[in-house]
Write a protein that holds these residues in place. Structure first.
Motif, PDB file in Angstrom:
ATOM      1  N   VAL A 128      -5.451   5.166   2.503  1.00  0.00           N
ATOM      2  CA  VAL A 128      -4.689   3.983   2.087  1.00  0.00           C
ATOM      3  C   VAL A 128      -5.035   3.619   0.643  1.00  0.00           C
ATOM      4  O   VAL A 128      -6.205   3.401   0.310  1.00  0.00           O
TER       5      VAL A 128
ATOM      6  N   PHE B 179      -6.606  -0.918  11.228  1.00  0.00           N
ATOM      7  CA  PHE B 179      -6.086  -1.328   9.920  1.00  0.00           C
ATOM      8  C   PHE B 179      -6.582  -2.726   9.576  1.00  0.00           C
ATOM      9  O   PHE B 179      -7.058  -2.980   8.459  1.00  0.00           O
TER      10      PHE B 179
ATOM     11  N   SER C  57       4.007   8.769   6.298  1.00  0.00           N
ATOM     12  CA  SER C  57       3.557   8.762   4.913  1.00  0.00           C
ATOM     13  C   SER C  57       4.532   7.982   4.035  1.00  0.00           C
ATOM     14  O   SER C  57       5.730   8.286   4.023  1.00  0.00           O
TER      15      SER C  57
ATOM     16  N   PHE D 179      -6.292   7.780   8.320  1.00  0.00           N
ATOM     17  CA  PHE D 179      -5.408   7.187   7.323  1.00  0.00           C
ATOM     18  C   PHE D 179      -6.083   7.193   5.954  1.00  0.00           C
ATOM     19  O   PHE D 179      -7.265   6.856   5.835  1.00  0.00           O
TER      20      PHE D 179
ATOM     21  N   ARG E 254      -8.901   2.952  -2.961  1.00  0.00           N
ATOM     22  CA  ARG E 254      -8.438   3.972  -2.015  1.00  0.00           C
ATOM     23  C   ARG E 254      -9.453   4.005  -0.880  1.00  0.00           C
ATOM     24  O   ARG E 254     -10.656   4.167  -1.118  1.00  0.00           O
TER      25      ARG E 254
ATOM     26  N   TYR F  29       0.274   4.943   1.867  1.00  0.00           N
ATOM     27  CA  TYR F  29      -0.599   5.410   2.942  1.00  0.00           C
ATOM     28  C   TYR F  29      -0.092   6.727   3.515  1.00  0.00           C
ATOM     29  O   TYR F  29       1.081   7.091   3.375  1.00  0.00           O
TER      30      TYR F  29
ATOM     31  N   VAL G  98       0.825  -1.212   0.000  1.00  0.00           N
ATOM     32  CA  VAL G  98       0.000   0.000   0.000  1.00  0.00           C
ATOM     33  C   VAL G  98       0.860   1.262   0.000  1.00  0.00           C
ATOM     34  O   VAL G  98       2.019   1.245   0.405  1.00  0.00           O
TER      35      VAL G  98
END
Length: 380
Positions: A372, A329, A308, A370, A341, A295, A293
């Motif tokens: 992601v 998460f 980031s 977040f 996304r 993020y 990913v």
């Protein structure tokens, strides 16, 4: 007097012709003394075969010669073209392979690439970021003329043996530091196991001395390509508009760039919020998967970015549903599709808990936001 009435036993007429010397006689005209003794030296006897039978015998004899020649030629072709010793690589994809490099096999002077397992993921291009497992060997030609062996080899390193919790170090194609690796992996696909026989001119270069390599040593790599990410990766799917004014506003800034996130002037929600901003077209993530990913993590209270992958310049890999990340998460990404996304709003209990994460500047009562981008799922 007739010929029949002439007496027998008359003396022979002396030959006037000169007998040629044996050394002047060509081989078809001369047989050394005794070569035919005991094998038909007497007068020849007529064959008992008819003309037709004799012809058949000649044909059969000719056919036998042809068959014998074919067998000889075929045997010669086998010995000339038969397979030589090969490098043997066995075992499951993404698990450490068993590699055998025959001592009777000499490393070549040119790059050789073999695809042992063909994956069905995207093809690798120059500049891509790859997540791989690999093992590599020093492979050297023998210098002794007395040795029957043509080469020696030994393992130099393996990423399969890295310690639990140690992060993977992704490779950027074109910047790996090994020319043969960069060139040989282009065009291969994610999910593939690739064997690369790399000559000295395309190896580690001057850095090889740190591994004990000389400028005459070849290197053998076995690489399992688990994922490959384009240089400017972006979500791939259908955009979903979000009009909830109580949640952050997300503005796309283009491929390869972090989105702009604006926090609302509202109290943070008390429960986990999962919002799909782009719905991907790839496979869904399930428990036990590993996702690659991009993020960005921010604080709700002031929008401060505390982490980031866009800033670091490399995507990250996270386990899904196994407790390897913060709870929000695991919950928020399970079931999400590759190419999506997703926005995750994590209250403290779904983030770092009441202790927060002082190193990242996160307090125990901070709500986290977040964004992601799910770029790939690791092949396994």
């Amino acid at each position: 007097m007739s010929e029949d009435d002439k007496p027998r036993g008359e003396p022979a007429v002396k030959a006037k012709a000169k007998i040629p010397n044996a050394k002047n006689i060509r081989s078809p005209e001369f047989t050394p003394h005794g070569i035919s003794a005991g094998r038909g030296s007497g007068p020849s006897r007529p064959s008992g075969l008819t003309a037709a039978q004799a012809r058949k015998r000649r044909i059969a004899s000719t056919a036998g010669v042809v068959v014998a020649l074919a067998a000889i030629i075929g045997g010669t072709a086998y010995w000339v073209t038969r397979p030589g010793p090969d490098i043997s690589v066995s075992g499951k994809f993404a698990a450490e392979p068993k590699v055998k490099i025959p001592k009777s096999l000499e490393p070549a002077d040119k790059l050789k690439v073999t695809t042992a397992i063909k994956g069905n993921g995207p093809a690798i291009a120059d500049g891509d970021t790859m997540f791989v497992k690999y093992v590599f060997y020093q492979w050297s030609k023998t210098t002794s003329d007395e040795s029957k062996d043509k080469s020696t080899s030994k393992q130099l390193g393996s990423s399969y043996q890295q310690q639990q919790g140690q992060p993977d170090r992704p490779l950027v194609v074109g910047k790996s530091g090994v020319k043969g690796l960069d060139k040989g992996l282009i065009g291969q696909t994610a999910g593939s196991r690739v064997i690369l026989e790399i000559p000295p001119s395309m190896g580690f270069g001057e850095q090889g001395s740190q591994l004990g390599l000389t400028n005459k040593d070849s290197v053998l790599f076995v690489v399992d390509v688990q994922a490959t990410i384009r240089k400017s990766a972006a979500p791939q799917g259908t955009e979903k508009k979000l009009d909830d004014k109580k949640l952050p506003k997300v503005e796309d800034k283009g491929a390869g760039k972090a989105p702009k996130v604006t926090m609302p002037k509202e109290d943070a929600p008390s429960k986990l919020q999962v919002k799909t901003l782009v719905e991907g077209t790839g496979p869904a993530l399930a428990k036990g998967d590993e996702a690659v990913v991009n993020y960005q993590g921010q604080l709700w209270k002031d929008g401060k970015v505390f982490d980031s992958s866009w800033t670091s310049g490399q995507p990250a890999k996270f386990p899904i549903g196994t407790g390897g990340t913060v709870p929000g998460f695991d919950k928020g990404l399970t079931g999400a599709k590759v190419g999506s996304r997703v926005m995750l709003v994590l209250p403290p209990a779904e983030g770092y808990g009441k202790n927060g994460n002082p190193q990242a500047g996160i307090k125990g009562d901070d709500t986290l936001v977040f964004i992601v981008d799910i770029l790939a799922k690791m092949a396994k």
